[in-house]
Scaffold this motif. Structure first.
Motif, PDB file in Angstrom:
ATOM      1  N   LEU A 124     -15.214 -13.035 -16.144  1.00 15.85           N
ATOM      2  CA  LEU A 124     -14.837 -13.638 -14.871  1.00 15.85           C
ATOM      3  C   LEU A 124     -14.272 -12.588 -13.920  1.00 15.85           C
ATOM      4  O   LEU A 124     -13.632 -11.631 -14.353  1.00 15.85           O
ATOM      5  N   PRO A 125     -14.463 -12.771 -12.625  1.00 15.47           N
ATOM      6  CA  PRO A 125     -13.803 -11.892 -11.650  1.00 15.47           C
ATOM      7  C   PRO A 125     -12.359 -12.312 -11.440  1.00 15.47           C
ATOM      8  O   PRO A 125     -11.985 -13.465 -11.686  1.00 15.47           O
ATOM      9  N   VAL A 126     -11.559 -11.375 -10.966  1.00 11.45           N
ATOM     10  CA  VAL A 126     -10.167 -11.633 -10.610  1.00 11.45           C
ATOM     11  C   VAL A 126      -9.931 -11.093  -9.201  1.00 11.45           C
ATOM     12  O   VAL A 126     -10.253  -9.942  -8.913  1.00 11.45           O
ATOM     13  N   SER A 127      -9.380 -11.926  -8.346  1.00  9.08           N
ATOM     14  CA  SER A 127      -9.066 -11.542  -6.969  1.00  9.08           C
ATOM     15  C   SER A 127      -7.560 -11.344  -6.838  1.00  9.08           C
ATOM     16  O   SER A 127      -6.779 -12.143  -7.368  1.00  9.08           O
ATOM     17  N   ILE A 128      -7.152 -10.273  -6.141  1.00  8.59           N
ATOM     18  CA  ILE A 128      -5.719 -10.002  -5.966  1.00  8.59           C
ATOM     19  C   ILE A 128      -5.465  -9.451  -4.563  1.00  8.59           C
ATOM     20  O   ILE A 128      -6.174  -8.558  -4.087  1.00  8.59           O
ATOM     21  N   HIS A 129      -4.480 -10.020  -3.864  1.00  3.26           N
ATOM     22  CA  HIS A 129      -4.040  -9.422  -2.599  1.00  3.26           C
ATOM     23  C   HIS A 129      -3.360  -8.087  -2.920  1.00  3.26           C
ATOM     24  O   HIS A 129      -2.477  -8.030  -3.780  1.00  3.26           O
ATOM     25  N   LEU A 130      -3.744  -7.045  -2.211  1.00  4.78           N
ATOM     26  CA  LEU A 130      -3.186  -5.719  -2.493  1.00  4.78           C
ATOM     27  C   LEU A 130      -2.965  -4.943  -1.206  1.00  4.78           C
ATOM     28  O   LEU A 130      -3.897  -4.756  -0.412  1.00  4.78           O
ATOM     29  N   LEU A 131      -1.724  -4.515  -0.999  1.00  2.00           N
ATOM     30  CA  LEU A 131      -1.379  -3.600   0.091  1.00  2.00           C
ATOM     31  C   LEU A 131      -1.840  -4.114   1.453  1.00  2.00           C
ATOM     32  O   LEU A 131      -2.339  -3.365   2.286  1.00  2.00           O
ATOM     33  N   GLU A 132      -1.633  -5.408   1.681  1.00  2.21           N
ATOM     34  CA  GLU A 132      -1.897  -5.961   3.013  1.00  2.21           C
ATOM     35  C   GLU A 132      -0.927  -5.370   4.025  1.00  2.21           C
ATOM     36  O   GLU A 132      -1.258  -5.143   5.185  1.00  2.21           O
ATOM     37  N   THR A 133       0.293  -5.128   3.565  1.00  4.40           N
ATOM     38  CA  THR A 133       1.338  -4.447   4.331  1.00  4.40           C
ATOM     39  C   THR A 133       2.032  -3.474   3.374  1.00  4.40           C
ATOM     40  O   THR A 133       1.708  -3.431   2.182  1.00  4.40           O
ATOM     41  N   PRO A 134       3.027  -2.702   3.843  1.00  4.05           N
ATOM     42  CA  PRO A 134       3.732  -1.797   2.922  1.00  4.05           C
ATOM     43  C   PRO A 134       4.577  -2.508   1.866  1.00  4.05           C
ATOM     44  O   PRO A 134       5.101  -1.856   0.956  1.00  4.05           O
ATOM     45  N   THR A 135       4.729  -3.833   1.947  1.00  7.39           N
ATOM     46  CA  THR A 135       5.639  -4.554   1.052  1.00  7.39           C
ATOM     47  C   THR A 135       5.307  -4.331  -0.420  1.00  7.39           C
ATOM     48  O   THR A 135       6.211  -4.146  -1.252  1.00  7.39           O
ATOM     49  N   ASP A 136       4.021  -4.380  -0.781  1.00  7.74           N
ATOM     50  CA  ASP A 136       3.650  -4.185  -2.191  1.00  7.74           C
ATOM     51  C   ASP A 136       4.189  -2.862  -2.719  1.00  7.74           C
ATOM     52  O   ASP A 136       4.788  -2.800  -3.797  1.00  7.74           O
ATOM     53  N   ASP A 137       3.976  -1.800  -1.956  1.00 11.60           N
ATOM     54  CA  ASP A 137       4.454  -0.488  -2.394  1.00 11.60           C
ATOM     55  C   ASP A 137       5.979  -0.437  -2.449  1.00 11.60           C
ATOM     56  O   ASP A 137       6.574   0.062  -3.419  1.00 11.60           O
ATOM     57  N   LEU A 138       6.629  -0.951  -1.415  1.00  9.92           N
ATOM     58  CA  LEU A 138       8.089  -0.881  -1.349  1.00  9.92           C
ATOM     59  C   LEU A 138       8.725  -1.638  -2.507  1.00  9.92           C
ATOM     60  O   LEU A 138       9.652  -1.131  -3.171  1.00  9.92           O
ATOM     61  N   MET A 139       8.240  -2.848  -2.775  1.00  9.54           N
ATOM     62  CA  MET A 139       8.829  -3.657  -3.841  1.00  9.54           C
ATOM     63  C   MET A 139       8.518  -3.075  -5.220  1.00  9.54           C
ATOM     64  O   MET A 139       9.369  -3.054  -6.112  1.00  9.54           O
ATOM     65  N   CYS A 140       7.292  -2.591  -5.407  1.00  6.23           N
ATOM     66  CA  CYS A 140       6.943  -2.003  -6.706  1.00  6.23           C
ATOM     67  C   CYS A 140       7.764  -0.743  -6.974  1.00  6.23           C
ATOM     68  O   CYS A 140       8.226  -0.518  -8.095  1.00  6.23           O
ATOM     69  N   ARG A 141       7.968   0.063  -5.956  1.00  5.93           N
ATOM     70  CA  ARG A 141       8.774   1.275  -6.144  1.00  5.93           C
ATOM     71  C   ARG A 141      10.237   0.913  -6.419  1.00  5.93           C
ATOM     72  O   ARG A 141      10.903   1.551  -7.239  1.00  5.93           O
ATOM     73  N   GLU A 142      10.739  -0.103  -5.733  1.00  3.98           N
ATOM     74  CA  GLU A 142      12.131  -0.502  -5.932  1.00  3.98           C
ATOM     75  C   GLU A 142      12.367  -1.014  -7.349  1.00  3.98           C
ATOM     76  O   GLU A 142      13.402  -0.724  -7.966  1.00  3.98           O
ATOM     77  N   HIS A 143      11.403  -1.771  -7.896  1.00  2.02           N
ATOM     78  CA  HIS A 143      11.610  -2.421  -9.192  1.00  2.02           C
ATOM     79  C   HIS A 143      11.036  -1.637 -10.373  1.00  2.02           C
ATOM     80  O   HIS A 143      11.485  -1.835 -11.511  1.00  2.02           O
TER      81      HIS A 143
END
Length: 451
Positions: free
Chosen positions: A233-252
């Motif tokens: 099956l395919p999997v769809s994921i929202h990724l890096l639409e804004t800097p939030t993904d990077d900022l939150m992943c780096r923080e945590h």
């Protein structure tokens, strides 16, 4: 919702609407326009493309009369239920907009989900989309999922229904997902199996949808990937639409979003990364190395002020890029023709290059840029014998603003619209004729949307 609530949505039978010959069409095939061709169909596939009159006609004929025939578009990303949320959160930044939309999602009913999905699918068909990828937000209601399936079937749309999953709860949605919409991962995956069984043998296939990298723990990622790979099956994921993904992943985690996904083993050839506006050169190389596909959503990114995805650089890196409309809450329409045009124009403006992403590049992106990732046939070469008969007939004379036609490809890219879409076939069935759905009437859609 009872099974017969929408029993009178359409008239006739699918067999009544199947076409076996399209006559006298100008066909985009093999990267060129072929004038005065008859296209013969059988068992839902293109059997032959021959000069007009060379083979006997079938009994169910679509007279093209010089109209232009192309493969149907594949919308690689939408949220169907948002057709009831047009204009919501206008002017809000992404995280604030997500909270606004989230409240509406919590309040969603099966009846509303059906109405929105039926309307969105029909609108998509009328702009020449024959396949869409529905990225469902996680939701514990089986009835809402059943309503969406029913709406897709009633509209006649081909779809990849990606069922939402998440295993990290956070009411703020900064490092997790809305707990009111979540359920245990095992329960969501078990329900996906039920959806797959219920849609087997239909135009609907299944997949999984992950809201973003912040919504799955590393263990959850491993579980989701194993499930998807076992079932192909395919999997769809929202990724890096804004800097939030990077900022939150780096923080945590101390890692960027792409690094976080790679460390968890969540990058592979059936993953579709949606948006990727903030995807840098290192991230592009990493996604390409793992065979990840990308869904480019230019109008949604413009509406929410997210930015412009680096599409030329993605293509140069070897990424497979498809085109997405996104949900009506962040785009307000399901019009793939508009998205194809603006998707080209915004790149030309950003790069100050007038010849960037012309018809020969944008049509393959719109019709099949990420099809391999999604498990769909590739239509990048145009209409061809053997392909599934998902086809769109444009008549430019339906809109004088498209005339005169000097170059059909240029006309399709620069000024065609749903007004020029005359007929749409899905598996050879005419689901749109004379610009109108043969499945769901305008009166019906107005009625269900107004309830």
């Amino acid at each position: 919702m009872s099974n017969d609530t929408y029993a009178d949505a359409s008239a006739g039978t699918c067999a009544d609407r199947h076409v076996d010959t399209i006559t006298d069409a100008c066909v985009w095939s093999g990267g060129q326009w072929l004038q005065a061709q008859d296209v013969h169909l059988a068992d839902g596939r293109v059997r032959a493309i021959v000069p007009a009159g060379q083979l006997p006609r079938g009994t169910r004929v679509l007279e093209a009369r010089g109209g232009h025939l192309i493969p149907g578009f594949v919308n690689t990303h939408t949220h169907l239920y948002q057709a009831c949320l047009r204009g919501i959160g206008e002017g809000e930044p992404l995280l604030s907009w997500l909270r606004t939309v989230g409240e509406e999602t919590v309040a969603l009913t099966p009846e509303r989900a059906y109405a929105a999905a039926a309307a969105a699918a029909t609108e998509a068909l009328r702009s020449g989309t024959t396949t869409l990828v529905e990225h469902m937000w996680p939701h514990p209601s089986a009835e809402i999922h059943d309503a969406v399936v029913r709406a897709l079937r009633d509209a006649g749309m081909r779809a990849v229904l990606c069922r939402g999953v998440a295993d990290r709860a956070d009411p703020s949605r900064k490092w997790g997902f809305d707990p009111r919409l979540m359920q245990p991962l095992e329960a969501a995956l078990a329900h996906t199996d039920k959806l797959a069984a219920a849609t087997a043998g239909t135009r609907i296939s299944t997949g999984l949808a992950v809201p973003n990298p912040r919504c799955l723990t590393p263990e959850g990622m491993r579980q989701v990937r194993a499930y998807a790979q076992e079932r192909e099956l395919p999997v769809s994921i929202h990724l890096l639409e804004t800097p939030t993904d990077d900022l939150m992943c780096r923080e945590h985690t101390g890692q960027g979003a792409v690094e976080y996904l790679e460390a968890a083993g969540f990058l592979w050839g059936r993953l579709l990364a949606v948006h990727c506006v903030e995807l840098d050169a290192a991230g592009r190389a990493t996604l390409a190395r793992h065979g990840v596909g990308v869904s480019y959503n230019p109008l949604s990114n413009m509406r929410l002020g997210s930015g412009i995805a680096p599409v030329p650089a993605m293509r140069d890196a070897g990424l497979r890029v498809g085109l997405g409309v996104d949900g009506a809450a962040s785009n307000d329409t399901q019009d793939m023709l508009e998205t194809m045009r603006i998707g080209a124009y915004v790149q030309r403006a950003a790069h100050r290059q007038a010849d960037l992403l012309g018809f020969a590049e944008m049509l393959p992106m719109a019709a099949g840029g990420a099809n391999e990732v999604l498990g769909l046939e590739s239509y990048e070469g145009g209409v061809a014998p053997g392909m599934t008969a998902d086809l769109v007939l444009h008549r430019f004379e339906r809109d004088y603003a498209c005339l005169p036609v000097r170059d059909p490809g240029a006309t399709l890219l620069t000024c065609a619209s749903s007004r020029t879409v005359d007929s749409v076939l899905v598996s050879g069935e005419a689901v749109v004729l004379d610009g109108l759905s043969t499945r769901l009437s305008d009166e019906f859609l107005v009625d269900v949307l107004s309830r």
